[in-house]
Motif scaffolding. Structure first.
Motif, PDB file in Angstrom:
ATOM      1  N   LEU A 376       0.833  -1.196   0.000  1.00  0.00           N
ATOM      2  CA  LEU A 376       0.000   0.000   0.000  1.00  0.00           C
ATOM      3  C   LEU A 376       0.875   1.256   0.000  1.00  0.00           C
ATOM      4  N   ARG A 377       0.575   2.174  -0.922  1.00  0.00           N
ATOM      5  CA  ARG A 377       1.332   3.423  -0.979  1.00  0.00           C
ATOM      6  C   ARG A 377       0.475   4.503  -1.624  1.00  0.00           C
ATOM      7  N   LEU A 378       0.870   5.745  -1.428  1.00  0.00           N
ATOM      8  CA  LEU A 378       0.169   6.856  -2.056  1.00  0.00           C
ATOM      9  C   LEU A 378       0.367   6.800  -3.562  1.00  0.00           C
ATOM     10  N   ALA A 379      -0.671   7.186  -4.309  1.00  0.00           N
ATOM     11  CA  ALA A 379      -0.588   7.225  -5.763  1.00  0.00           C
ATOM     12  C   ALA A 379      -0.136   8.582  -6.268  1.00  0.00           C
ATOM     13  N   VAL A 380      -0.008   9.560  -5.388  1.00  0.00           N
ATOM     14  CA  VAL A 380       0.446  10.909  -5.741  1.00  0.00           C
ATOM     15  C   VAL A 380       1.463  11.355  -4.699  1.00  0.00           C
ATOM     16  N   PRO A 381       2.292  12.333  -5.003  1.00  0.00           N
ATOM     17  CA  PRO A 381       3.188  12.871  -3.976  1.00  0.00           C
ATOM     18  C   PRO A 381       2.377  13.441  -2.816  1.00  0.00           C
ATOM     19  N   PRO A 382       2.859  13.308  -1.579  1.00  0.00           N
ATOM     20  CA  PRO A 382       2.098  13.770  -0.413  1.00  0.00           C
ATOM     21  C   PRO A 382       1.674  15.237  -0.507  1.00  0.00           C
ATOM     22  N   GLU A 383       2.525  16.057  -1.136  1.00  0.00           N
ATOM     23  CA  GLU A 383       2.206  17.486  -1.217  1.00  0.00           C
ATOM     24  C   GLU A 383       1.034  17.780  -2.150  1.00  0.00           C
ATOM     25  N   GLU A 384       0.597  16.795  -2.941  1.00  0.00           N
ATOM     26  CA  GLU A 384      -0.565  17.002  -3.816  1.00  0.00           C
ATOM     27  C   GLU A 384      -1.895  16.693  -3.117  1.00  0.00           C
ATOM     28  N   LEU A 385      -1.842  16.103  -1.926  1.00  0.00           N
ATOM     29  CA  LEU A 385      -3.066  15.834  -1.179  1.00  0.00           C
ATOM     30  C   LEU A 385      -3.644  17.148  -0.647  1.00  0.00           C
ATOM     31  N   THR A 386      -4.958  17.254  -0.628  1.00  0.00           N
ATOM     32  CA  THR A 386      -5.610  18.463  -0.140  1.00  0.00           C
ATOM     33  C   THR A 386      -6.668  18.098   0.904  1.00  0.00           C
ATOM     34  N   VAL A 387      -6.924  19.053   1.799  1.00  0.00           N
ATOM     35  CA  VAL A 387      -7.979  18.896   2.788  1.00  0.00           C
ATOM     36  C   VAL A 387      -9.140  19.818   2.430  1.00  0.00           C
ATOM     37  N   GLN A 388     -10.333  19.386   2.792  1.00  0.00           N
ATOM     38  CA  GLN A 388     -11.526  20.145   2.442  1.00  0.00           C
ATOM     39  C   GLN A 388     -11.665  21.383   3.314  1.00  0.00           C
ATOM     40  N   ALA A 389     -12.177  22.462   2.703  1.00  0.00           N
ATOM     41  CA  ALA A 389     -12.525  23.645   3.483  1.00  0.00           C
ATOM     42  C   ALA A 389     -13.711  23.297   4.367  1.00  0.00           C
ATOM     43  N   SER A 390     -13.579  23.531   5.656  1.00  0.00           N
ATOM     44  CA  SER A 390     -14.632  23.141   6.587  1.00  0.00           C
ATOM     45  C   SER A 390     -14.429  23.871   7.897  1.00  0.00           C
ATOM     46  N   PHE A 391     -15.522  24.112   8.594  1.00  0.00           N
ATOM     47  CA  PHE A 391     -15.433  24.702   9.924  1.00  0.00           C
ATOM     48  C   PHE A 391     -15.047  23.640  10.952  1.00  0.00           C
ATOM     49  N   LEU A 392     -15.653  22.472  10.893  1.00  0.00           N
ATOM     50  CA  LEU A 392     -15.430  21.436  11.893  1.00  0.00           C
ATOM     51  C   LEU A 392     -14.433  20.367  11.470  1.00  0.00           C
ATOM     52  N   ILE A 393     -14.552  19.891  10.240  1.00  0.00           N
ATOM     53  CA  ILE A 393     -13.869  18.665   9.829  1.00  0.00           C
ATOM     54  C   ILE A 393     -12.445  18.932   9.347  1.00  0.00           C
ATOM     55  N   ASN A 394     -11.530  18.076   9.780  1.00  0.00           N
ATOM     56  CA  ASN A 394     -10.168  18.030   9.245  1.00  0.00           C
ATOM     57  C   ASN A 394     -10.090  16.762   8.408  1.00  0.00           C
ATOM     58  N   GLY A 395     -10.367  16.882   7.107  1.00  0.00           N
ATOM     59  CA  GLY A 395     -10.464  15.687   6.269  1.00  0.00           C
ATOM     60  C   GLY A 395      -9.983  15.921   4.863  1.00  0.00           C
ATOM     61  N   LEU A 396      -9.376  14.891   4.286  1.00  0.00           N
ATOM     62  CA  LEU A 396      -8.893  14.945   2.915  1.00  0.00           C
ATOM     63  C   LEU A 396     -10.060  15.037   1.930  1.00  0.00           C
ATOM     64  N   THR A 397      -9.791  15.616   0.758  1.00  0.00           N
ATOM     65  CA  THR A 397     -10.795  15.615  -0.311  1.00  0.00           C
ATOM     66  C   THR A 397     -10.795  14.271  -1.027  1.00  0.00           C
ATOM     67  N   THR A 398      -9.616  13.703  -1.232  1.00  0.00           N
ATOM     68  CA  THR A 398      -9.456  12.365  -1.803  1.00  0.00           C
ATOM     69  C   THR A 398      -8.199  11.743  -1.195  1.00  0.00           C
ATOM     70  N   LEU A 399      -8.082  10.413  -1.291  1.00  0.00           N
ATOM     71  CA  LEU A 399      -6.867   9.715  -0.866  1.00  0.00           C
ATOM     72  C   LEU A 399      -6.507   8.670  -1.927  1.00  0.00           C
ATOM     73  N   PRO A 400      -5.813   9.090  -2.997  1.00  0.00           N
ATOM     74  CA  PRO A 400      -5.439   8.133  -4.059  1.00  0.00           C
ATOM     75  C   PRO A 400      -4.305   7.215  -3.593  1.00  0.00           C
ATOM     76  N   VAL A 401      -4.515   5.922  -3.703  1.00  0.00           N
ATOM     77  CA  VAL A 401      -3.514   4.945  -3.285  1.00  0.00           C
ATOM     78  C   VAL A 401      -3.364   3.850  -4.338  1.00  0.00           C
ATOM     79  N   ILE A 402      -2.211   3.173  -4.266  1.00  0.00           N
ATOM     80  CA  ILE A 402      -1.954   1.952  -5.012  1.00  0.00           C
ATOM     81  C   ILE A 402      -1.957   0.802  -4.004  1.00  0.00           C
ATOM     82  N   VAL A 403      -2.691  -0.251  -4.286  1.00  0.00           N
ATOM     83  CA  VAL A 403      -2.810  -1.326  -3.295  1.00  0.00           C
ATOM     84  C   VAL A 403      -2.004  -2.565  -3.660  1.00  0.00           C
ATOM     85  N   THR A 404      -1.470  -2.621  -4.872  1.00  0.00           N
ATOM     86  CA  THR A 404      -0.689  -3.809  -5.252  1.00  0.00           C
ATOM     87  C   THR A 404       0.786  -3.554  -5.067  1.00  0.00           C
TER      88      THR A 404
END
Length: 404
Positions: A376-404
């Protein structure tokens, strides 16, 4: 005329590291300070651990009958009543009464009894993830695993049939992030969600079964029971609180482990550590940026600062959980860290009722995920991950991974 406080940026920072850095910058200026939210509301933001813990249990820092949700000036009174009469918006003695009634239905035995079902759900979802990613195709783990798992679990717990869950997810996602949606979008989603909850309650009244809604409908204590607005509000709260936050605990935890391979290796080598791993992930990068808002019922002095009566108080959980006065090397992920009392689930009378369920889901999900997919590994460089604009939630918009 009082000077306007500075506008805070953490809630709308798009990069995970930038969000934590913005909270750290605010904390460096002092553990208690007056700031302006991106919504234009001035609040007292509490970033220190000791100060946040004190605020969360202070008798003069209260909820004040709730009603602090998004777009409340525009929300019809009947809809607001159906959403606001729950534990999180109540103060004693109302809170005491509601907590007693709900706790009688939402028991630890009921939660622990879900473990075999959660394992089956996890295995089935990971079968689909494995099939979709068997040739190295990137998989959005948030969409394929993070969201479906807690949605299925909370739906099973509440007795929501499978055919209703897709719309359920759409309504719930808007409801929890209402402040970043137009008022009409939020009201439409909340109206649909409350309408469905009322239908569900009516079904359980007519034909009760072994689920939480049936238990909430039936529960009594000293001749007392939940009113209709209290029932809809509690189911609404359980849905909103038990779905989005757990999804981001699981996927935020996965992202954190994948970007700390030495810690991931420890988890794989010693899976018995998983309960402690979940606690460190909650501390390091929890799914809630702040608590829901409080108000001062009287002047309150915290952290050397006097907060006047009638002010909005906002404990910043992400910042408090990285307070160097409380945690050694807080910016470092350490799954061997001795047990510490983080604030990811809040503190005091409003400590999250669903914390045992969230912990159980995260432990099973993360253990199965890292055990099943050693590559299991990220499918994109870590710096390309983004978090959603939100008042309460600290959460990614997507989490692209490779599982093989």
């Amino acid at each position: 005329m009082a000077e306007s406080p500075p506008i805070t940026s953490p809630f709308v920072e798009a990069a995970p590291a930038a969000r934590h850095a913005a909270f750290a910058d605010l904390a460096a200026a002092g553990p208690v300070q007056r700031v302006m939210l991106f919504t234009g509301v001035p609040v007292w933001l509490i970033t220190g651990y000791a100060e946040a813990r004190e605020a969360l249990a202070h008798p003069d820092i209260i909820k004040g009958k709730g009603g602090d949700g998004p777009h409340r000036d525009a929300v019809p009174a009947e809809l607001a009543a159906a959403m606001d009469h729950h534990l999180l918006g109540a103060d004693p003695p109302d809170h005491t009464r509601l907590r007693r009634l709900v706790s009688a239905a939402f028991t630890r035995r009921r939660i622990e009894g879900l473990e075999p079902e959660i394992r089956l759900i996890v295995d089935g979802l990971l079968d689909d993830v494995s099939a979709a990613g068997k040739h190295g195709a990137p998989i959005d783990l948030l969409a394929a695993f993070g969201y479906p798992l807690p949605l299925t679990v909370i739906s099973e717990l509440l007795g929501v049939p499978a055919e209703a869950r897709r719309e359920f997810q759409e309504w719930t996602t808007v409801a929890i992030n209402g402040s970043v949606h137009p008022a009409e979008t939020f009201i439409a989603a909340a109206t649909s969600l409350i309408g469905y909850i009322r239908e569900l309650i009516a079904q359980k009244l007519a034909d009760p079964s072994d689920d939480l809604v049936s238990a909430l409908v039936a529960v009594r204590a000293d001749g007392d029971r939940l009113s209709e607005d209290e029932l809809t509000s509690m189911v609404f709260l359980l849905l909103v609180a038990g779905y989005e936050t757990t999804a981001h605990l699981i996927c935020g935890g996965t992202q954190t482990l994948l970007t700390h391979p030495d810690q991931l290796d420890l988890v794989r080598a010693e899976p018995d550590r998983l309960p402690a791993v979940v606690e460190e992930l909650l501390r390091f990068n929890g799914p809630a940026q702040v608590s829901t808002p409080y108000r001062t019922a009287a002047p309150v002095r915290i952290g050397g600062v006097t907060i006047p009566a009638g002010e909005v108080v906002l404990p910043a959980l992400l910042a408090a959980n990285r307070d160097p006065r409380q945690f050694h090397a807080p910016e470092r992920l350490d799954v061997t860290r001795p047990p510490a009392s983080h604030l990811a689930f809040g503190h005091g009378i409003h400590h999250c009722l669903g914390a045992p369920l969230a912990r159980l889901e995260a432990r099973i999900a993360l253990g199965a995920l890292v055990g099943r997919f050693p590559g299991l590994r990220l499918a994109v460089p870590p710096e390309e991950l983004t978090v959603q604009a939100s008042f309460l939630i600290n959460g990614l918009t997507t989490l692209p991974v490779i599982v093989t």
